[in-house]
Enzyme design. Structure first.
Site, PDB file in Angstrom:
ATOM      1  N   ASP A 190       0.818  -1.220   0.000  1.00 37.82           N
ATOM      2  CA  ASP A 190       0.000   0.000   0.000  1.00 37.82           C
ATOM      3  C   ASP A 190       0.849   1.266   0.000  1.00 37.82           C
ATOM      4  OD1 ASP A 190      -2.462  -1.575   0.312  1.00 37.82           O
ATOM      5  OD2 ASP A 190      -1.788  -1.875   2.375  1.00 37.82           O
ATOM      6  N   VAL A 213      -7.858  -1.029  -0.268  1.00 35.32           N
ATOM      7  CA  VAL A 213      -8.602  -0.993  -1.524  1.00 35.32           C
ATOM      8  C   VAL A 213      -9.345  -2.306  -1.734  1.00 35.32           C
ATOM      9  CG1 VAL A 213      -8.391  -0.800  -4.040  1.00 35.32           C
ATOM     10  CG2 VAL A 213      -6.992   0.646  -2.556  1.00 35.32           C
ATOM     11  N   HIS A 223      -4.757  -1.564  -5.685  1.00 40.61           N
ATOM     12  CA  HIS A 223      -4.052  -0.302  -5.868  1.00 40.61           C
ATOM     13  C   HIS A 223      -4.942   0.654  -6.658  1.00 40.61           C
ATOM     14  CE1 HIS A 223      -2.666  -3.141  -9.052  1.00 40.61           C
ATOM     15  NE2 HIS A 223      -2.898  -2.131  -9.848  1.00 40.61           N
ATOM     16  N   SER A 224      -4.770   1.926  -6.410  1.00 38.75           N
ATOM     17  CA  SER A 224      -5.582   2.954  -7.054  1.00 38.75           C
ATOM     18  C   SER A 224      -4.726   3.778  -8.000  1.00 38.75           C
ATOM     19  CB  SER A 224      -6.219   3.875  -6.010  1.00 38.75           C
ATOM     20  OG  SER A 224      -7.068   3.145  -5.150  1.00 38.75           O
ATOM     21  N   GLY A 271       0.762   2.008  -7.442  1.00 42.74           N
ATOM     22  CA  GLY A 271      -0.072   2.273  -8.609  1.00 42.74           C
ATOM     23  C   GLY A 271       0.211   3.633  -9.209  1.00 42.74           C
TER      24      GLY A 271
END
Length: 428
Positions: free
Chosen positions: A13, A298, A41-42, A17
């Site tokens: 985290d 997420v 992941h964003s 991304g």
């Protein structure tokens, strides 16, 4: 022939991304090499945010080829959900390549993951319950099902039967559950295979050919160094190798083709699930970091455990991965703090340890030794160069770089794609 590996340098985290998307504009291929849909992941592009779990971050960029390598365990149902979700928002996914040698997460893997965690009780690992561990266990036990097995009905039936022989014994006799039907499972997997087939390719051949032609490949790791099954806080780890070496085994590309290894670290540390975490904050400071940094998973939505930056962990990550660069993310989250502690070493039973203990019992007993840096109040999200950062912020970054033993080449200063300061080029 630039082969660039991007990995997490902490417990996951870290913002890989965003880093992948930043680098991905300058590469030709983005290849995932480990893990499965346990890796959330964003990616933020303009006003749009995309939550991805299995697809490579580079899927958003139409000018490169996203690849899922042989080291990934693929849940076809999750893959199709992600593809459908992106295509409904105008993102074309037809250029995706999935390794024919990647292992499949079948429905029974998810079942086993959940019932095993419940059975373990207080000894549970803290998995996401998505079947990752059982799928990798089948791979090692040589009863796994690979993508290319989905295209031959008789062959697939034999593979499913062999895989379920022992599992059904466990489900019935140990967990008091019903056995899983072989025929029904085979039919379900065959249907999934039909839809998956257009994406399937010999990805090892594709990536090696691309590198030989001078194209740039970004190898994207899921999870992070401290969750590596060999080098992490075992047994509280994932079931694969998120470290740099996994990029080779998880794609079929040799180590001499890797030219750069980039580690991503938050300006503080978070962890999800069970396991030791020396700098964890169980007070209002930890809750403040959680809220300021929006630290909720997420994939699971679980609140992340939060703590101060651990330089011992980062030095270890630099060593294990052979890091050439660090991308430091979420520096903006620390804005407003008067003082910021940094863990520089551990106290284990009254003895100072500057390096990571190999004995996990010692690591679990480690108490952080802190030095404190002055904080800053200024908004840094509009800073576009290192010199624009407040002096105390610059000093904090320089100290993290010194303690980590690796240069910091980019800094995340906010949630948007352009909230970043690039100090050194990440692509040669």
């Amino acid at each position: 022939m630039p082969g660039i590996v991007l990995i997490g340098a902490q417990w996951g985290d870290e913002g890989k991304g965003k880093a992948t998307d930043l680098i991905g504009t300058k590469v030709d291929y983005v290849a995932r090499f480990n893990g499965g849909n346990n890796a959330g992941h964003s990616v933020v592009v303009g006003d749009e945010s995309y939550a991805l779990h299995l697809l490579p971050s580079g899927i958003i960029n139409p000018n490169l080829t996203p690849v899922i390598g042989n080291g990934v365990v693929v849940d076809p149902e999750v893959l199709f959900e992600e593809i459908d979700g992106l295509e409904s928002r105008g993102i074309d996914c037809s250029h995706l390549k999935v390794s024919e040698a990647a292992h499949i997460i079948a429905p029974y893997h998810r079942t086993l993951d959940k019932v095993t965690e419940r059975f373990l009780g207080k000894h549970k690992i803290g998995t996401t319950g998505r079947g990752i561990g059982p799928a990798y266990a089948d791979k090692i036990n040589r009863v796994g099902i690979r993508v290319h097995d989905l295209f031959n009905a008789d062959h697939l039936h034999d593979k499913v039967e062999a895989s379920l022989h022992q599992k059904n014994q466990m489900l019935v006799k140990l967990y008091n559950r019903r056995p899983i039907d072989v025929d029904q499972t085979t039919e379900e997997l065959l249907k999934l295979g039909e839809r998956l087939k257009p994406y399937v390719a010999n990805t090892g051949l594709i990536l090696n050919k691309a590198l030989d032609e001078g194209k740039t490949v970004l190898f994207e790791g899921a999870q992070a160094t401290m969750l590596d099954v060999d080098h992490g806080t075992y047994p509280f780890v994932t079931s694969s190798n998120p470290t740099a070496g996994g990029a080779c085994t998880g794609t079929g590309v040799g180590p001499t083709k890797i030219t750069r290894v980039i580690g991503v670290s938050k300006a503080y540390v978070t962890r999800v699930g069970e396991g030791p975490f020396p700098t964890e904050l169980l007070d209002e400071s930890g809750e403040w970091l959680r809220q300021q940094g929006h630290e909720f998973g997420v994939t699971t939505g679980r609140p992340r455990r939060c703590g101060w930056f651990d330089a011992v962990v980062n030095r270890y990550a630099s060593q294990v991965n052979g890091l050439t660069d660090i991308v430091l993310t979420k520096l903006d989250v620390l804005t407003g703090l008067k003082e910021i502690p940094i863990c520089v070493a551990y106290d284990v039973d009254g003895e100072r340890h500057d390096d990571m203990p190999t004995d996990q019992a010692a690591f679990a007993a480690a108490k952080p030794i802190y030095e404190t840096m002055p904080g800053w109040d200024e908004d840094i999200s509009d800073c576009h160069s290192f010199d624009e950062l407040p002096a105390t912020c610059q000093a904090y970054v320089k100290r993290l770089e010194e303690l980590s033993g690796c240069r910091i080449s980019a800094i995340g200063t906010g949630p948007q794609r352009d909230h970043v300061i690039q100090i050194n080029s990440l692509v040669d």
